[in-house]
Design a protein around this motif. Structure first.
Motif, PDB file in Angstrom:
ATOM      1  N   GLU A  26     -30.043  35.255  -0.729  1.00 52.20           N
ATOM      2  CA  GLU A  26     -28.887  35.248  -1.600  1.00 52.20           C
ATOM      3  C   GLU A  26     -28.514  36.551  -2.195  1.00 52.20           C
ATOM      4  O   GLU A  26     -27.267  37.073  -2.119  1.00 52.20           O
ATOM      5  CB  GLU A  26     -29.121  34.171  -2.679  1.00 52.20           C
ATOM      6  N   ILE A  27     -29.358  37.380  -2.581  1.00 54.94           N
ATOM      7  CA  ILE A  27     -29.043  38.941  -3.147  1.00 54.94           C
ATOM      8  C   ILE A  27     -28.307  39.681  -1.951  1.00 54.94           C
ATOM      9  O   ILE A  27     -27.435  40.132  -2.381  1.00 54.94           O
ATOM     10  CB  ILE A  27     -30.485  39.378  -3.608  1.00 54.94           C
ATOM     11  N   ASN A  28     -28.787  39.395  -0.770  1.00 60.03           N
ATOM     12  CA  ASN A  28     -28.139  40.023   0.291  1.00 60.03           C
ATOM     13  C   ASN A  28     -26.780  39.509   0.577  1.00 60.03           C
ATOM     14  O   ASN A  28     -25.862  40.252   0.787  1.00 60.03           O
ATOM     15  CB  ASN A  28     -29.113  39.933   1.389  1.00 60.03           C
ATOM     16  N   ALA A  73     -18.192  38.204  -6.834  1.00 62.68           N
ATOM     17  CA  ALA A  73     -19.221  37.906  -6.248  1.00 62.68           C
ATOM     18  C   ALA A  73     -20.593  37.570  -7.249  1.00 62.68           C
ATOM     19  O   ALA A  73     -21.439  36.822  -6.941  1.00 62.68           O
ATOM     20  CB  ALA A  73     -19.385  39.027  -5.346  1.00 62.68           C
ATOM     21  N   THR A  74     -20.604  38.326  -8.119  1.00 63.30           N
ATOM     22  CA  THR A  74     -21.654  37.847  -9.062  1.00 63.30           C
ATOM     23  C   THR A  74     -21.327  36.969 -10.278  1.00 63.30           C
ATOM     24  O   THR A  74     -22.250  36.836 -11.109  1.00 63.30           O
ATOM     25  CB  THR A  74     -22.150  39.509  -9.688  1.00 63.30           C
ATOM     26  N   THR A  75     -20.405  36.490 -10.251  1.00 59.89           N
ATOM     27  CA  THR A  75     -20.015  35.445 -11.222  1.00 59.89           C
ATOM     28  C   THR A  75     -19.292  34.094 -10.812  1.00 59.89           C
ATOM     29  O   THR A  75     -20.260  33.285 -10.424  1.00 59.89           O
ATOM     30  CB  THR A  75     -18.986  36.098 -12.422  1.00 59.89           C
ATOM     31  N   LEU A  76     -18.062  33.764 -10.601  1.00 60.51           N
ATOM     32  CA  LEU A  76     -17.394  32.846 -10.210  1.00 60.51           C
ATOM     33  C   LEU A  76     -17.781  32.501  -8.812  1.00 60.51           C
ATOM     34  O   LEU A  76     -17.730  31.049  -8.602  1.00 60.51           O
ATOM     35  CB  LEU A  76     -15.838  32.932 -10.279  1.00 60.51           C
ATOM     36  N   TYR A  77     -18.025  33.323  -7.893  1.00 65.31           N
ATOM     37  CA  TYR A  77     -18.330  32.965  -6.482  1.00 65.31           C
ATOM     38  C   TYR A  77     -20.051  33.207  -6.372  1.00 65.31           C
ATOM     39  O   TYR A  77     -20.352  33.321  -5.051  1.00 65.31           O
ATOM     40  CB  TYR A  77     -17.520  33.825  -5.591  1.00 65.31           C
ATOM     41  N   SER A  78     -20.883  33.490  -7.362  1.00 66.60           N
ATOM     42  CA  SER A  78     -22.232  33.614  -7.339  1.00 66.60           C
ATOM     43  C   SER A  78     -22.908  32.481  -6.375  1.00 66.60           C
ATOM     44  O   SER A  78     -23.896  32.882  -5.760  1.00 66.60           O
ATOM     45  CB  SER A  78     -22.837  33.809  -8.718  1.00 66.60           C
TER      46      SER A  78
END
Length: 495
Positions: A26-28, A73-78
């Motif tokens: 997921e981080i990638n 990418a790090t919030t709403l689409y996380s």
């Protein structure tokens, strides 16, 4: 009876404590938005020359592509990072295959006098500016600036925040990547000495003086941050670095130790191999100490007050060895990505083969070490242990390959027609990322100050998604404005 302020502080501390992280996959996928954004920029630039002239519209699009997409990418689409990447790539693919290369009249104008002469002189530089490196470092700085404030809001998933003891998270990776990136650019002096065999070696005393000059401002910032945090009774996560230690202290203590290791005689040996060996010696040696002396157990569960000041800052003091290894791994990478690479065709590029080879080395080393496939050593940012070092090195060397391929495939001389290095660099680099990279540490300091300001004036834990995204976007715009203003004034603040 605790006051509302005291209760809120306890909530804040609990919000970032005892977290277990998420998966590396997921981080990638989340961090893939950075090279994906560069693909979008590259297509817009190579096919439409959209950013050749730069006005308010181009600035807005630049900020949207290189900053807002990271925030999304790090919030709403996380929970759906792959979907976001597809949404970004789809118009890029459409534009690429439905438009032709722009006519020469749309490309940057290069005079036949000054620019050509400067371009010819620049082409002789041993260590030219490279667009993909600027984009890599700028993107890493944007993600870092986003995360340090976003972590205080519910819109930022807890699995992305720093892990308590064992596990992987986006912010754990960000800390190591910052150190790796710093090591990468610090390899310039090593490469210069290696390539220019006639140059005089720098004395140990001279090297140490330079290191101390680099350390002093960082240590001062460390003490300033410590005084500010204690002065306003700011919510702290003590198990992150310790009672008094902070990230600026880690950065500040690195240069003297690196200068000491650089004094080891290497002759004319390949510096990439030398610094890789040093990385492994430090990381493996530290891992052995962790396991055989009881240091690992003490750092994780030992009495913090047992050894005075050192014990109170046991995480920062112990993990320093791991961060030193990461810095050396960055230097190792810098020795082969900083020098000139004249290959036009990426398939024939010697640098590409070298980058792929070392990325594979670090990836397989991490796989062979971690708790699932190899030696059973879990990843711990708190300890900065061997698995953590190898993970950070594997991720960053792979990211470098991704950015390099984007530049070579979409922004090469054949694609853009821009032949002179100085103009090609400007053409290939988003101005926002160039600004974030140029004054990286100053921008990071500004982001920290704004993060503190937001947290002492707003109850971030009580903010809904809309309010949180508004605050984060405004904050990111403010940080970007400072970076762009410094770049516009042609100022480079060296801390």
């Amino acid at each position: 009876m605790k006051t509302p302020e005291e209760l809120y502080k306890l909530r804040k501390e609990a919000f970032v404590s005892n977290l277990t992280g998420g998966s590396i996959t997921e981080i990638n996928l989340v961090t893939a938005i950075a090279p994906v954004s560069y693909v979008f920029f590259a297509v817009l630039q190579s096919r439409l020359c959209l950013f050749t002239s730069y006005g308010p519209a181009q600035l807005a699009i630049d900020f949207l592509i290189n900053c807002v997409l990271v925030l999304l990418a790090t919030t709403l689409y996380s929970a759906q990072p792959l979907l976001l990447s597809i949404l970004v790539l789809s118009p890029a693919v459409l534009i690429y295959f439905t438009t032709s290369k722009p006519p020469k009249t749309a490309r940057p104008n290069i005079s036949k006098s000054k620019d050509v002469v400067e371009g010819s002189e620049k082409s002789q530089d041993l260590l030219p500016k490279k667009a993909f490196l600027t984009v890599y470092r700028g993107s890493m700085m944007v993600i870092t600036c986003v995360a340090i404030l976003a972590v205080d809001f519910h819109v930022f998933p807890r699995r992305f925040a720093k892990v308590e003891n064992w596990g992987t998270s986006l912010m754990d990776l960000g800390v190591g990547s910052f150190v790796f990136s710093s090591g990468l650019v610090s390899a310039r002096t090593v490469v210069k000495q290696y390539l220019a065999s006639s140059s005089r070696p720098v004395s140990f005393l001279g090297r140490m003086k330079t290191a101390m000059r680099s350390s002093l401002p960082l240590l001062v910032l460390g003490f300033v941050r410590l005084a500010m945090v204690k002065g306003v009774d700011y919510a702290e996560h003590v198990t992150e670095y310790g009672v008094h230690w902070n990230f600026f202290f880690t950065l500040g203590f690195l240069p003297p130790f690196v200068a000491l290791l650089q004094s080891i005689p290497t002759g004319n040996r390949n510096p990439t191999v030398i610094y890789t060996v040093l990385t492994l010696l430090v990381a493996v040696g530290y891992q052995i100490v962790l396991k055989t002396t009881g240091l690992e157990e003490y750092v994780l569960v030992g009495d913090r007050h047992k050894y005075g000041l050192l014990g109170m800052n046991k995480e920062g003091a112990s993990s320093f060895a791991g961060y030193l290894a990461i810095f050396l791994a960055g230097m190792s990478s810098g020795t082969y990505v900083l020098p000139r690479d004249d290959a036009v065709d990426p398939k024939k590029s010697k640098m590409l083969k070298t980058m792929l080879g070392w990325a594979a080395f670090w990836v397989f080393a991490f796989i062979g070490c971690n708790e699932y496939q190899g030696l059973g050593i879990g990843v711990s940012r708190r300890l900065a242990n061997l698995s953590y070092v190898l993970w950070v090195a594997a991720f960053n060397t792979t990211q470098l390959v991704a950015f390099y391929l984007v530049e070579r495939l979409l922004l090469s001389k054949r694609q853009t027609g821009v032949v002179h290095e100085k103009e090609a660099y400007k053409f290939n680099v988003p101005r926002v990322l160039n600004a974030f990279n140029r004054n990286g540490l100053a921008v990071f300091l500004m982001a920290n100050l704004l993060t503190g300001l937001v947290n002492v004036t707003i109850k971030t834990l009580d903010m809904g998604r809309v309010e949180a995204m508004g605050i984060l976007t405004a904050y990111l715009a403010a940080v970007g404005a400072v970076a762009l203003a410094l770049d516009y004034k042609d100022m480079s603040i060296k801390l």
